[in-house]
Write an enzyme that holds these catalytic residues in place. Structure first.
Site, PDB file in Angstrom:
ATOM      1  N   LYS A   1       0.817  -1.209   0.000  1.00  0.00           N
ATOM      2  CA  LYS A   1       0.000   0.000   0.000  1.00  0.00           C
ATOM      3  C   LYS A   1       0.855   1.266   0.000  1.00  0.00           C
ATOM      4  O   LYS A   1       0.507   2.242  -0.668  1.00  0.00           O
ATOM      5  CB  LYS A   1      -0.945   0.012   1.199  1.00  0.00           C
ATOM      6  CG  LYS A   1      -0.287   0.139   2.545  1.00  0.00           C
ATOM      7  CD  LYS A   1      -1.302   0.170   3.669  1.00  0.00           C
ATOM      8  CE  LYS A   1      -0.627   0.287   5.023  1.00  0.00           C
ATOM      9  NZ  LYS A   1       0.166   1.507   5.186  1.00  0.00           N
TER      10      LYS A   1
ATOM     11  N   ASP B   1      -3.435   7.520   4.033  1.00  0.00           N
ATOM     12  CA  ASP B   1      -2.959   6.187   4.386  1.00  0.00           C
ATOM     13  C   ASP B   1      -3.732   5.690   5.610  1.00  0.00           C
ATOM     14  O   ASP B   1      -4.170   6.478   6.448  1.00  0.00           O
ATOM     15  CB  ASP B   1      -1.468   6.264   4.711  1.00  0.00           C
ATOM     16  CG  ASP B   1      -0.823   4.892   4.831  1.00  0.00           C
ATOM     17  OD1 ASP B   1      -1.459   3.902   4.430  1.00  0.00           O
ATOM     18  OD2 ASP B   1       0.317   4.820   5.332  1.00  0.00           O
ATOM     19  N   GLU B   2      -3.906   4.376   5.740  1.00  0.00           N
ATOM     20  CA  GLU B   2      -4.560   3.756   6.901  1.00  0.00           C
ATOM     21  C   GLU B   2      -5.933   4.382   7.164  1.00  0.00           C
ATOM     22  O   GLU B   2      -6.281   4.718   8.305  1.00  0.00           O
ATOM     23  CB  GLU B   2      -3.673   3.891   8.153  1.00  0.00           C
ATOM     24  CG  GLU B   2      -2.264   3.357   7.998  1.00  0.00           C
ATOM     25  CD  GLU B   2      -2.192   1.833   8.030  1.00  0.00           C
ATOM     26  OE1 GLU B   2      -3.245   1.185   7.995  1.00  0.00           O
ATOM     27  OE2 GLU B   2      -1.064   1.296   8.084  1.00  0.00           O
TER      28      GLU B   2
ATOM     29  N   ARG C   1       2.107 -10.071  10.791  1.00  0.00           N
ATOM     30  CA  ARG C   1       3.426  -9.431  10.952  1.00  0.00           C
ATOM     31  C   ARG C   1       4.530 -10.426  10.595  1.00  0.00           C
ATOM     32  O   ARG C   1       5.666 -10.040  10.341  1.00  0.00           O
ATOM     33  CB  ARG C   1       3.667  -8.964  12.394  1.00  0.00           C
ATOM     34  CG  ARG C   1       2.711  -7.928  12.969  1.00  0.00           C
ATOM     35  CD  ARG C   1       2.492  -6.744  12.078  1.00  0.00           C
ATOM     36  NE  ARG C   1       1.312  -6.966  11.242  1.00  0.00           N
ATOM     37  CZ  ARG C   1       1.052  -6.283  10.128  1.00  0.00           C
ATOM     38  NH1 ARG C   1       1.897  -5.386   9.687  1.00  0.00           N
ATOM     39  NH2 ARG C   1      -0.039  -6.526   9.423  1.00  0.00           N
TER      40      ARG C   1
END
Length: 735
Positions: A39, A225-226, A609
């Site tokens: 992203k 973003d996010e 992660r």
């Protein structure tokens, strides 16, 4: 504007969906970007593509992130793709960019452009003053709880008047009064808190339409973003900014929305297509981080959420190892087993300590993990411990610098007026404040007139005037010296390092090192941003620094952190500890479907992660306040497709007898432990930690004694000897 930069990198560096998202420059765009799907690359290449094709000048681009780390990474990547085209671009966090906007327009809202930004400790100090002003006892009204409620109100754009109007109970009416007085005092002190940085731009746009129209015209392209982490205030501010040109591109993953507890609203990303009916939507599902087994196992859990856009990550990598699930007897054994497996991974693979992360749901879980690592001599770093900028000596120096910039900052004045000792007590300071309010002066201006204030001793007058002249000297130098020169000279002038050296203790010498590190940080900041940078710029940078910004990812050490702190990071091997009902998911979420879905998203974030290996562990018994509590395996493990899991039982035989005396298995009668008070928002006392008590002075925690519902701390005080204190009533300050 003609095309200036070669864009051959577009086909070389992006997959087909990423490229489509980059090239769709006009109109609203929603990019659903799964974990590890690139992203950040899409955002940076989109900016570079816009610049390279002459669609906008750098100053016409607004790119908003949630961390300074992400903003810095974005700036670096854009600079590499389009050299010499970064100047003037607004790339940064929501808080930093809105602070920049507010400094330009502050006077319209009744603030000076050098307003202070109060952190949590400053807010707590101010709220205590508010409670005192309203004659509300601290024992009955928790500043921490009230700040949380005020923050929630701001994030939902609820004003004190709105809160008062909606109040049905006396306690709610009192909160509304506290909220109103808190806001009034913030304005008097020329200060804003973190939430104000998000709310005040909306107030500005609504009260001053011409200002709103200016910024709507100014920013041709808006990138976010996010987006799944935005709250109501951020959502509305973006709606205002994008209303005219509608060139807004939001990138996010609803499966990674994990900040509901601090105001994030997942509906913002779920309803983006309703808000912008003509939007183009792209799904980034190719993962470049994890093996397929890890992705498939994580997907088998997250698909149980109802509030989500459908997507399923895939990778061209090999399937890799299955997810290792460790079923262990108790939490001590769990910690030892995790460290044992970590050691095996080190021996068997080409990995360093920094390639490992130990993740947990609550801060309280870190202690046994730390002890197990220490026993084996394994270096580790904890993210989310005591922040550098919250250490006493650092706060003291920063308060001096803040008062230079903002002479109305009573909170900073209160902190430093007697540091170093000047013989100025709270009674004298109260008289100065009252004089300042009566004569409409800043607190620093009132100090200049201290000879006129009745009841202040001649000795205090002399000390205060010396303090005032010192501050005036450095205020006059603000435009002549660099931030690092001012800070170094002021520290030398007030004798901070001299006094600490004279103490001659190990603790004081550590504080000397901290102050020197602060001066180095200011110098590096000045060098990084050039001659135009100001002391106010540095103080704003410090105010908006997060735990992750301070994390040294180059250090060769195992990383310990909560699952919330791990978002956006990646490690070769990840351990997630404590997968038990009541702990993960937390018990408070079990009767709330929205909260439970967020816990599931938090598990998904932790699992994704991991690049190569994922370990999950749960303990059949866990100690809490000295008592053993039987545990039930987390529903997230039960939801996971066993095809991708290697279940490893490592346990000693234990009784299956029900705690209620029946012969049923304990899983059927289990009473969920409540770990709510041990969540990521709370900091744990640890053995060896230095603390301060209002009566006994400074000391070191020797022992933590569990005892029923409360624990006792055994503290060796430097002058008062050894004392046992009940934890909830100890009122210790962590040094």
């Amino acid at each position: 504007m003609e095309k200036m930069v070669d864009t051959s990198w577009l086909k070389k560096d992006l997959n087909s969906v990423q490229r489509q998202a980059v090239e769709q420059t006009e109109g609203p765009v929603l990019v659903l970007a799964g974990a590890g799907s690139g992203k950040t690359r899409v955002l940076t290449y989109r900016i570079a593509y816009i610049l390279a094709n002459g669609l906008a000048e750098p100053r016409e681009i607004l790119a908003m992130t949630f961390t300074n780390k992400a903003a810095g990474e974005m700036r670096e990547r854009v600079a590499k793709l389009t050299p010499s085209m970064l100047s003037g671009m607004w790339i940064g966090t929501f808080h930093s960019l809105f602070a920049r906007l507010l400094r330009r327009e502050a006077e319209k809202l009744g603030f000076d452009h050098n307003f202070a930004i109060y952190d949590e400790s400053d807010q707590t100090s101010l709220l205590k003053r508010v409670l005192a002003a309203l004659k509300l006892p601290l024992k009955e009204y928790s500043p921490k709880k009230m700040l949380y409620q005020i923050s929630a109100a701001k994030n939902n754009l609820i004003s004190p008047a709105d809160m008062l109007e909606a109040s049905e109970k006396e306690v709610d009416r009192i909160l509304a009064r506290v909220y109103a007085e808190y806001q009034r005092q913030l304005k008097d002190l020329n200060a804003m808190d973190f939430d104000d940085l998000l709310v005040k731009p909306i107030e500005l746009f609504e009260r001053f339409p011409l200002v709103k129209e200016y910024y709507q015209d100014r920013f041709t392209y808006i990138l976010v973003d996010e987006y799944q982490d935005t709250n109501r205030a951020q959502y509305l501010a973006l709606r205002y900014l994008a209303a005219r040109k509608k060139n807004i591109c939001v990138v996010g993953d609803d499966d990674q929305s994990i900040y509901r507890w601090r105001g994030a609203d997942i509906r913002n990303i779920l309803d983006f297509e309703k808000d912008y009916s003509d939007c183009c939507k792209f799904r980034l599902e190719q993962n470049y981080r994890s093996t397929q087994n890890i992705l498939s196992a994580a997907h088998s859990v997250i698909k149980n959420n109802r509030q989500r856009h459908h997507k399923e990550l895939w990778t061209t990598q090999l399937s890799g190892d299955k997810v290792s699930l460790l079923e262990i007897d108790d939490d001590l054994h769990e910690a030892r087993m995790i460290v044992n497996r970590l050691g095996m991974e080190l021996k068997n693979g080409d990995r360093d300590f920094k390639d490992f992360a130990l993740l947990y749901r609550t801060n309280a879980q870190s202690r046994v993990l730390e002890e197990a690592l220490r026993v084996e001599g394994i270096p580790y770093i904890i993210v989310g411990g005591i922040k550098f900028y919250e250490r006493k000596e650092i706060k003291d120096v920063l308060s001096y610098l803040r008062l230079l910039i903002n002479p109305s900052d009573v909170i900073s004045m209160t902190r430093i007026i007697n540091t170093p000792a000047r013989g100025v007590g709270q009674v004298t300071l109260g008289k100065i404040e009252a004089f300042a309010q009566k004569n409409n002066l800043s607190i620093l201006e009132a100090v200049a007139q201290v000879p006129q204030i009745p009841g202040v001793s001649a000795k205090s007058v002399q000390s205060l005037l010396t303090f005032y002249h010192t501050m005036c000297k450095y205020r006059d130098l603000l435009g002549q010296l660099s931030p690092s020169e001012i800070a170094a000279s002021l520290v030398d002038d007030i004798g901070v390092l001299r006094d600490l050296k004279q103490e001659g203790t190990i603790e004081s010498m550590a504080r000397v090192d901290n102050v020197r590190e602060l001066l180095l940080a200011i110098s590096e900041f000045s060098n990084q941003f050039g001659s135009k940078v100001t002391l106010a710029d540095y103080l704003q940078h410090v105010s908006l620094t997060t735990d992750i910004d301070n994390w040294d990812d180059r250090a060769n050490a195992v990383t310990l952190m909560t699952l919330h702190a791990a978002k956006g990071l990646e490690f070769s091997v990840v351990f997630i500890a404590g997968l038990e009902e009541g702990l993960f998911p937390l018990s408070r979420s079990l009767d709330d479907s929205a909260a439970l879905e967020e816990e599931r998203r938090l598990f998904y974030v932790g699992a994704t992660r991991a690049k190569h290996k994922l370990y999950l562990s749960w303990a059949r018994n866990r100690r809490r306040y000295g008592e053993r509590i039987n545990s039930v395996v987390s529903r997230f493990i039960k939801e996971m497709d066993g095809t991708f899991v290697d279940w490893q039982q490592k346990r000693r035989p234990v009784s299956r007898r029900s705690p209620y005396g029946s012969s049923r298995r304990y899983e059927e009668t289990f009473d969920m432990p409540d770990y709510e008070n041990e969540s990521q928002e709370n900091v744990e006392f640890r053995i060896g930690m230095r603390v301060s008590h209002h009566t006994f002075g400074k000391g070191t925690i020797l022992k933590i004694e569990p005892s029923g519902p409360t624990a006792k701390l055994v503290v060796q005080f430097d002058t008062a000897g050894k004392r046992r204190l009940v934890m909830p009533y100890a009122k210790l300050e962590i040094l």
